[in-house]
Design an enzyme around this catalytic site. Structure first.
Site, PDB file in Angstrom:
ATOM      1  N   GLU A 142      -4.015  -2.401   4.145  1.00  0.00           N
ATOM      2  CA  GLU A 142      -3.379  -1.956   5.329  1.00  0.00           C
ATOM      3  C   GLU A 142      -4.080  -0.425   5.654  1.00  0.00           C
ATOM      4  O   GLU A 142      -4.520   0.050   4.898  1.00  0.00           O
ATOM      5  CB  GLU A 142      -1.827  -1.804   5.285  1.00  0.00           C
TER       6      GLU A 142
ATOM      7  N   THR B 204      -2.584  -3.985   8.946  1.00  0.00           N
ATOM      8  CA  THR B 204      -2.813  -5.132   8.122  1.00  0.00           C
ATOM      9  C   THR B 204      -3.886  -5.655   8.442  1.00  0.00           C
ATOM     10  O   THR B 204      -4.340  -6.292   9.529  1.00  0.00           O
ATOM     11  CB  THR B 204      -1.652  -6.256   8.201  1.00  0.00           C
TER      12      THR B 204
ATOM     13  N   GLU C 122       6.556  -5.213   2.426  1.00  0.00           N
ATOM     14  CA  GLU C 122       6.181  -5.573   3.775  1.00  0.00           C
ATOM     15  C   GLU C 122       7.149  -6.723   4.167  1.00  0.00           C
ATOM     16  O   GLU C 122       7.155  -6.964   5.425  1.00  0.00           O
ATOM     17  CB  GLU C 122       4.627  -6.101   3.827  1.00  0.00           C
TER      18      GLU C 122
ATOM     19  N   CYS D 218       4.830 -17.268   5.623  1.00  0.00           N
ATOM     20  CA  CYS D 218       3.764 -16.920   4.803  1.00  0.00           C
ATOM     21  C   CYS D 218       4.290 -16.444   3.535  1.00  0.00           C
ATOM     22  O   CYS D 218       3.754 -16.942   2.260  1.00  0.00           O
ATOM     23  CB  CYS D 218       2.582 -15.910   5.165  1.00  0.00           C
TER      24      CYS D 218
ATOM     25  N   CYS E 166      -2.513 -13.450  11.130  1.00  0.00           N
ATOM     26  CA  CYS E 166      -1.487 -13.871  12.034  1.00  0.00           C
ATOM     27  C   CYS E 166      -1.155 -13.044  13.097  1.00  0.00           C
ATOM     28  O   CYS E 166      -0.768 -13.449  14.112  1.00  0.00           O
ATOM     29  CB  CYS E 166      -0.337 -14.524  11.224  1.00  0.00           C
TER      30      CYS E 166
ATOM     31  N   TYR F 127       6.462 -14.701   8.992  1.00  0.00           N
ATOM     32  CA  TYR F 127       6.587 -14.540   7.652  1.00  0.00           C
ATOM     33  C   TYR F 127       6.903 -15.871   6.834  1.00  0.00           C
ATOM     34  O   TYR F 127       7.419 -15.871   5.644  1.00  0.00           O
ATOM     35  CB  TYR F 127       7.993 -13.493   7.554  1.00  0.00           C
TER      36      TYR F 127
ATOM     37  N   HIS G 246       5.856 -12.867  15.288  1.00  0.00           N
ATOM     38  CA  HIS G 246       5.443 -12.540  14.059  1.00  0.00           C
ATOM     39  C   HIS G 246       6.685 -12.465  13.109  1.00  0.00           C
ATOM     40  O   HIS G 246       6.124 -12.782  11.969  1.00  0.00           O
ATOM     41  CB  HIS G 246       5.047 -10.900  14.266  1.00  0.00           C
TER      42      HIS G 246
ATOM     43  N   CYS H 211      -1.038 -11.522   1.433  1.00  0.00           N
ATOM     44  CA  CYS H 211      -1.175 -11.658   2.791  1.00  0.00           C
ATOM     45  C   CYS H 211      -2.665 -12.039   3.279  1.00  0.00           C
ATOM     46  O   CYS H 211      -3.563 -11.373   2.760  1.00  0.00           O
ATOM     47  CB  CYS H 211      -0.876 -10.211   3.329  1.00  0.00           C
TER      48      CYS H 211
END
Lengths: 484, 484, 484, 484
Positions: free
Chosen positions: A257, A191, A446, A298, A104, A296, A292, A100
């Site tokens: 996080e 995060t 996550e 990502c 973003c 993902y 959001h 991560c």
């Protein structure tokens, strides 16, 4: 200032005076802390790539405010093409970091605010959008990393904010002053919080009248007085403290996080973007969540790394040509690309909002994220299948270096001619990292809960599909006269 | 000696002089090593329960040699009822430890040897079975824990043992003496090795004539000269070294695996159970594998713990009545019981071998294990879904105890009235332990690869089904005249 | 009478005077009706096999009443061995017929009644069990096929029986006479109804006091006055009316289901097994359901046929050696054997009831059936994958025989040397039959809903697992002190 | 001519003189044949909707040749926007017909030819593209429906075309004349063949030099001399011949497939688009396949109908508010939208080819289709779960109309107040139609095999992913120095 370089970004972090706690102690040097550092490296890459010509198209955009080239992470999407590029930027970064990269969430928060502040103003005659755009210009001009902070601790889930026994279980206004407001509360699961210059706070659920004090959105410098960060721990986190580097799997990058506590923090009016307009809390949550959930993409990037690792270990094991191994690699790719399709599709099907900002398709963004709560687990399972049991029985790097037993390990863990035992260990540790270790936190758990748990997406899917139309046609086709 | 108590077992281990390495150093006190200790606790429980009346039926059996009551882990199965009880014993122990309790592999090795030594003798006029039964009587009499050691490092997987560039990639005889043999090689992934009194070695694959030196089976005391153990590391292993106990998840139990190196180790003839009878290597592997695939009933036991933990966190989160949570708990149970069904069914469908030993249904044992390579991953995914993201963002135990931030953590991680934040942390850490941490090694990756990787089961399933009969009926039903 | 032969069974049916309707017309000759006949053939096989020595062990049992050899379908299970044999008998018949053979539902009804009539008597001092055993002796002596009739139409599902606007939506007593009772209502989805000598009626849900008139169980001759059967139609049913035989897929066997209407039917007291004891309705339903969920082992038998057909078409297509085809066949077998494991396990884990009857494990019977609602669909999908698209684009048998186009079809549908185009067509039609045609009704949709829809099993699984024990251990392991 | 209306289309078909066989007989009136007619209705809708303003954007396009408004089915994609609209047009039509509407295959063939004829010309200096564009102009001007014919019978799959014992197993040139060529062979599984004006033939596999005679592509009028159509039969096809309409499920629409035999058919040179350029056969196949795999967006449309039907029967059964039913509906929608995402994404990620035509992303088109081979089966399974067993036990329409038993049926199949039993029957029959009946052929089996069987997509996915890049990053991240 132009876009920052990676070095400038790191230097800028060093100037912050964050209150960070970890393992019960205050972290004196956040940037160089061995557990936090890899996550900083990942954010840093978002700055570095923006200066590389081959990534310029994805990593930068033209500000609709200033007309200048800016890092896409500070951009407000002006077209579906922007939305699609956001998807690809996310996958690119995931595929280069294997984790991560954290930036973003601020982008998604700013885009959501660009819509909702406008809509509030239209309805109520306020000036939130103007304030927000001024703030945005500052972020773009200084190329800042923002933490988007939404999730409150929530206390007793069956009670609304204002009915909680402890009023702080949702962040709220505790005092209104002439020059601003004072807030108290906390935001969980933040995060990348301690790698951020700014923190942008939003409410976490739809609200009703009694919750007006909780309907508040604003931005603060990350090191504003009264803000404290408490780091969450991750599977295998302390391996980063060990002398060797192999056992940590990913040598460079990671995530983190934190719980962020706001202990009576002052926010000046020019940084307040919603103040008691409870009826817009739900829209802000929903718009942010849609953006959001798109983000993902990502995880398809992290999937790329895991697939590459699985193919590599298959080759090291001499098993890459076995038909069942090839088939599993195909399945991993198929699932991974299906994730990517969801993010591309919700971007492509996005549309222009009254503010001019482009928003993804809410339905498809939720479909995208719902698959993210499933496929990374199966991709991980397949990676573990291909990796072999050694991934969890491999002795430590220190054993391999030991004068007493190191040679035995090197001897007995050798496979085919030309395959380095150390390299095999390295790739096994990377797979362990992504499927069980620190990166598994981001790639699996996550993926499950980030941007909302699976049930949240299911509810949204249920709301967004046009069931009436589907039923109408079904009835027509079988000859049912529509009841009027 | 009667069956040992847990205390006697622990004391007996202290008398062993094992050569154990971990993190590059020799472990001076194996029994009290904080990383190894939890795995010893799990084996110890197999001794303790045998003395408890409510578990006597499952945990003990009557020796077919001595007629005495013995721990079932040293028993040779005399009926399908014995096989079914073995399944239940495994589930029971998994459900009480939440991890791998390690003692089944020796039981499975002894049962396989009881069959194969008999069959060799019948065919070749040897006396292996007599030797083996004498050894078995010793094990039963002294209530020993045996490590069953099968998996060789295997080097280049495309080459048979005798064609490997390094002849030691499969354990083999290097010298024949008047009073015994000398062996060299290693066995990988040895579960529970350093908690064992004995190590029973078997070949790892079917062999042909050139591999005769590799077709060797024998037993040795765990601390025989020339044996060295190198511990494998596990996800989150070093949390056991931390001062607190919450973050390790499971306070009591764990597992371990080791590479066992045999550096020119002498084995006296009375402990040699196969010597160059390469044509029986395949049968020994297959029989052992069938028994050991049945043994994965233990994972239904670990599943019980994970389901219990998931239900508990759901209650602590105030979500236990949500229909989607209830449905996920049902699905976890359904999958878990399906695993159990496979182990029960292969036991129930077992049959008597010429030696008198009962063997499970090979087909159904492979079906059982194949499901074990899948369902624990899905059960884990569902557990993480129910647990919520906090499982991977929770600060450390030290943070909760910190004078600076501990109160904030206790405040903000509170949920409903009457729910202890610490207890919630504890159960979250247990779920983390089973799905990402040390126990995930056993519950997930070893479920995948232990007793053979998934493809091994698929090959066996393919061989064991009666396809000719299925095709014959299919052809009859649609009117195809069977070609003769 | 000894056990009937197949011929005697068929002859016995001809003597019945059933009121059967189909396609809006009365069926004058039920036994020879081309749509019904294949289902009679399947029941007939249960008589024929009982006389064949190789099947004697599975197909027959020794009556615990008379001590005589009887068809197992009329037997009350006296041991877990009986239960396991029941499982195997079901799979055997499924594997020989490729369809539903219908006779299990009566067996399951009788076994359930053997338990519940006993329990009612024990509690209330009635004599139902004595009556039932006398009736059972009659069934055994005459080797009768019984339809077990449970499912009422149910009307408005939100209302209990006595609150329905139409009182007949659940079958109920409408009059009590000196010599018996008069009942009215209907039973839906009655598998094999018109191939049965007897119909055994049971209530369909748990009941409360107001529903006493609906808490009734009894047996009647299938052709008792006032009973009417209305046949349900099946996918592709009318292919059985076509001149050729290839296109129907299965040349010999099939299934059927009917709505059975009871229009003021008289039942003499000696055939009444429950009368207003509403508090036992739930137990009867649950016991019957458990037995009947075990019975779905038959679907593993149908799966055997489908797997045999898939392997055959793969060979005819010249694709049997492709690794992906072999892998799909393995997966089909794996899933199919997993179904079998569930049925074996619930039998093996069964136990003796106060009446002396052995009942399966309720938990595992529900787990078994839950998998049946899933795996046959996936097995069918894989069969269609292997079969190729031709299965649904193949011209009719008449086209193949046509002087104008038949030669072209034979030419162009030829595959490898030595493969008969007609045989290929036949096996494709069999796969179509099981996955889309008449047999798909039984293999798929009835696997879903027969013996209760999936949600019914999930509720039972939820009730049957010992969640308290799972939670207790989970809490212990992570150090939570059990709250008292 | 402008775009045809539906009526004009139907009239145009009546003018064709097709040689069609079905059930062994020549079909004299193809348009009005009760089994074929519903498929004609579906194609007709593609004409009708093009005239409706609300669908104009999706259903029409501007010809890049003539600049005129044309039906999108005759359009060559000029942008990714065109590709996305193609996806949506497909879903729209599937969602309105509940079946295959057949016209996409010709569109996909023309687009593929627009690319490949150009590329051949560029490399070899031929004039195929010019010829093709002329032909295209004719198709656009006359708004014709074209059948794209690719799949040859293929005979022995292990042999290339020119090695087949029967040279006709792949369609090939048998004679070259001054004015054209003569071809022989057949094309199987031709969807919508007898509703087409034109048939466009393409080779079915990559070819090598010896196969030059088989590397041929051309277009012919559907009723050219020497072409014969033999209809494939479908599950439940003859229900369309029954007097009633309820039992057929879909009252209006259906699909069909045929074997098309070319018995020495003459093709004039101006309609030949590839002639012996074997090295381009593979590209044509691949481009067509990519387009056609995108086209399976239509199945998301059929899914819409099935979801609408499932929701409707849930309401009729009084079960629509049960949480498990709602969850199943959500899952159906989720899977259905995931299919849609794949088709949108491969369109959005498409790119411009040298000819100017836009081609979808080959990788994502294959990912899209791979999901289509899975999800419709699961959606169907869920629909059957929600529908209840009655779907397969419901008596015939004639029974409901019968004076003897009709009233009983109406009485006993009543559910809640206000729900019409007939309407409930209708929706059940529609679900049966889509999951087991004629539409299941298209929704399930053709989803599996149309546009290539699943393994074909897996091979393409394997080829299209950039594995080298994935491995490179994986190695970097864990510290493996890339071997040079």
């Amino acid at each position: 200032m132009a876009m920052m370089t990676g070095e400038q970004y790191e230097a800028s972090l060093r100037k912050l005076n964050l209150q960070v706690y970890q393992f019960g102690k205050k972290v004196e040097n956040v940037v160089d802390d061995p557990i936090i550092r890899p996550s900083m490296n990942a954010v840093k890459l978002t700055y570095e790539l923006a200066h590389q010509p081959e990534y310029e198209d994805l990593m930068t955009a033209t500000s609709h405010i200033s007309g200048k080239k800016i890092n896409r992470f500070t951009h407000i999407h002006q077209s579906t093409d922007d939305l699609v590029k956001k998807t690809k930027m996310g996958r690119l970064l995931g595929s280069l970091t294997g984790c991560c990269f954290q930036r973003c969430v601020g982008m998604d928060a700013m885009n959501a605010l660009s819509i909702v502040t406008y809509d509030i103003d239209q309805k109520l005659g306020t000036e939130y959008n103007k304030r927000f755009l001024k703030y945005l210009a500052y972020v773009q001009e200084n190329d800042l990393t923002c933490d988007g902070a939404m999730t409150d601790p929530k206390g007793d889930r069956s009670l609304p904010p204002h009915k909680q026994p402890d009023p702080d279980m949702f962040l709220h206004v505790v005092e209104e002053k002439e020059d601003g407001i004072v807030v108290r509360g906390a935001k969980a699961h933040q995060t990348g919080a301690v790698n951020s210059h700014e923190i942008i706070v939003m409410p976490t659920i739809s609200m009703r009248e009694g919750d007006a004090d909780y309907a508040v959105s604003f931005a603060l410098p990350a090191d504003a007085d009264g803000i404290t960060y408490i780091m969450g721990r991750q599977s295998c986190d302390t391996r980063k403290l060990e002398a060797g580097t192999i056992d940590r799997g990913n040598q460079l990058f990671g995530g983190h996080e934190a719980l962020v506590v706001f202990d009576n923090v002052f926010v000046p009016w020019e940084r307040v973007f919603m103040y008691k307009e409870f009826e817009f809390a739900g829209q802000l949550v929903e718009n942010f969540a849609s953006y959001h959930r798109q983000s993902y993409a990502c995880k398809a990037g992290v999937g790329d790394v895991l697939i590459g690792a699985a193919q590599t270990i298959a080759e090291y094991n001499g098993a890459a040509r076995a038909s069942h191994v090839k088939d599993k690699i195909i399945e991993m790719n198929h699932l991974n690309e299906t994730l990517f399709c969801g993010s591309v599709a919700c971007a492509c099907e996005g549309g222009k909002q009254p503010s001019g900002t482009y928003l993804v398709s809410t339905l498809l963004a939720n479909v995208c994220k719902q698959n993210v709560t499933r496929f990374p687990y199966e991709i991980s399972r397949l990676a573990q299948d291909i990796a072999g049991g050694l991934m969890v029985t491999l002795p430590s790097e220190d054993d391999f270096k030991s004068p007493e037993v190191g040679e035995w390990l090197t001897k007995y863990y050798k496979t085919c001619e030309g395959i380095s035992t150390e390299n095999r260990n390295r790739i096994l540790r990377l797979i362990e990292n992504i499927t069980l270790g620190t990166a598994a936190v981001g790639y699996l758990t996550e993926s499950m809960h980030g941007a909302g748990s699976p049930q949240a997406q299911r509810i949204m899917i249920s709301r967004q599909v046009n069931m009436a139309q589907k039923q109408k046609v079904a009835k027509q086709l079988c000859g049912i006269k529509e009841e009027d």
